[in-house]
Design a protein around this motif. Structure first.
Motif, PDB file in Angstrom:
ATOM      1  N   GLN A 135       6.610 -27.626  61.330  1.00 47.75           N
ATOM      2  CA  GLN A 135       7.628 -27.850  59.967  1.00 47.75           C
ATOM      3  C   GLN A 135       8.381 -28.864  61.633  1.00 47.75           C
TER       4      GLN A 135
ATOM      5  N   ILE B 177       9.463 -19.378  54.705  1.00 44.12           N
ATOM      6  CA  ILE B 177       8.696 -20.604  55.166  1.00 44.12           C
ATOM      7  C   ILE B 177       8.838 -21.577  53.158  1.00 44.12           C
TER       8      ILE B 177
ATOM      9  N   GLY C 227       6.497 -27.538  54.785  1.00 38.28           N
ATOM     10  CA  GLY C 227       5.776 -26.869  56.277  1.00 38.28           C
ATOM     11  C   GLY C 227       4.176 -27.828  56.284  1.00 38.28           C
TER      12      GLY C 227
END
Length: 278
Positions: free
Chosen positions: A233, A263, A266
């Motif tokens: 990321q 998440i 990313g």
């Protein structure tokens, strides 16, 4: 104009089509149509893009003979539901490519993600958030872009790029094409199949009411669930086990301390190559 055609289900559902030999960007064509008042339900398909783009502003190369296709829709759904349309596209593209690619033994990809997902017997798998893999190498990608309209609704451009004839050169990750995988399917054939598969999965999605079912189909075709994963990321690395995607489409990682980390964006790497690449 080149010889693209909608599938029978797409025609029956009232979708429209503009086909190109070459174009700057099919997503740009779709968003320009929205700005001009197009009501949506139209595909833009091309054999080549000269100014294509991918996720996070990256260039997306479409060598001549590959497929670049974008669907413009103006869904009757709020922004959070519309954000899950990428998973609708992923499931539709997965179904289309599974129909077109011969079923043979699965090979493990160099990124540690095989082509089986959770459903063994197929070479195609979905890689979070927006890639389609064949035998562990990238075969296709998806890009969603939104544009707010004067009436407050959002026009959504759903772009799909498929390496039909050849994979682009010089990529930092393994990539493949339908030709390399042993099928002579053309970009036009891929598009026709995709347009029909889209109708099926979009119907299940039902303006967001069927998101849970679509996400379950996505999980069943996912690469890497239960495997080690590293997510980059913007230089910050999150490592753990890819546990699932949640009910909003976030990737859930189980860290070494058993914490669950959600998440939202990313670059994902699987298996032994995760540490090396990250």
């Amino acid at each position: 104009m080149t010889a693209f055609a909608l599938g029978a289900k797409a025609r029956a559902a009232g979708y429209r089509l503009r086909g190109f030999d070459a174009v700057g960007s099919t997503n740009c064509e779709a968003l320009a149509a929205a700005a001009s008042g197009d009501p949506g339900g139209i595909w833009f398909a091309a054999l080549q893009q000269t100014a294509g783009r991918g996720r996070r502003g990256r260039q997306w190369s479409t060598p001549y003979g590959n497929l670049a296709a974008t669907l413009l829709i103006i869904p009757d759904a709020d922004a959070s539901a519309a954000a899950t349309l990428g998973f609708v596209a992923g499931v539709a593209l997965n179904r289309a490519l599974c129909q077109l690619l011969p079923e043979t033994s699965i090979r493990i990809g160099v990124d540690g993600a095989d082509g089986g997902g959770q459903s063994q017997g197929t070479r195609i798998a979905l890689k979070w958030p927006n890639d389609v893999l064949a035998d562990g190498a990238k075969l296709a990608g998806i890009l969603l872009e939104a544009q707010k309209l004067d009436d407050g609704r959002h026009a959504i451009a759903i772009g799909c790029g498929v390496n039909a004839l050849a994979a682009p050169d010089g990529l930092p990750y393994p990539a493949t094409s339908l030709t390399e995988l042993g099928t002579g399917r053309t970009a036009q054939q891929v598009f026709e199949t995709l347009s029909d598969c889209w109708v099926e999965v979009f119907g299940l999605w039902a303006d967001g009411r069927g998101t849970a079912q679509v996400l379950q189909y996505w999980r069943e075709a996912a690469a890497g669930i239960g495997s080690p994963v590293a997510i980059n990321q913007n230089g910050q690395i999150v490592r753990g086990i890819f546990e699932t995607i949640d009910d909003t489409g976030r990737l859930i990682v189980r860290a070494d301390n058993d914490a669950r980390i959600a998440i939202t964006a990313g670059d994902v790497h699987f298996g032994a190559t995760a540490s090396a690449r990250s």
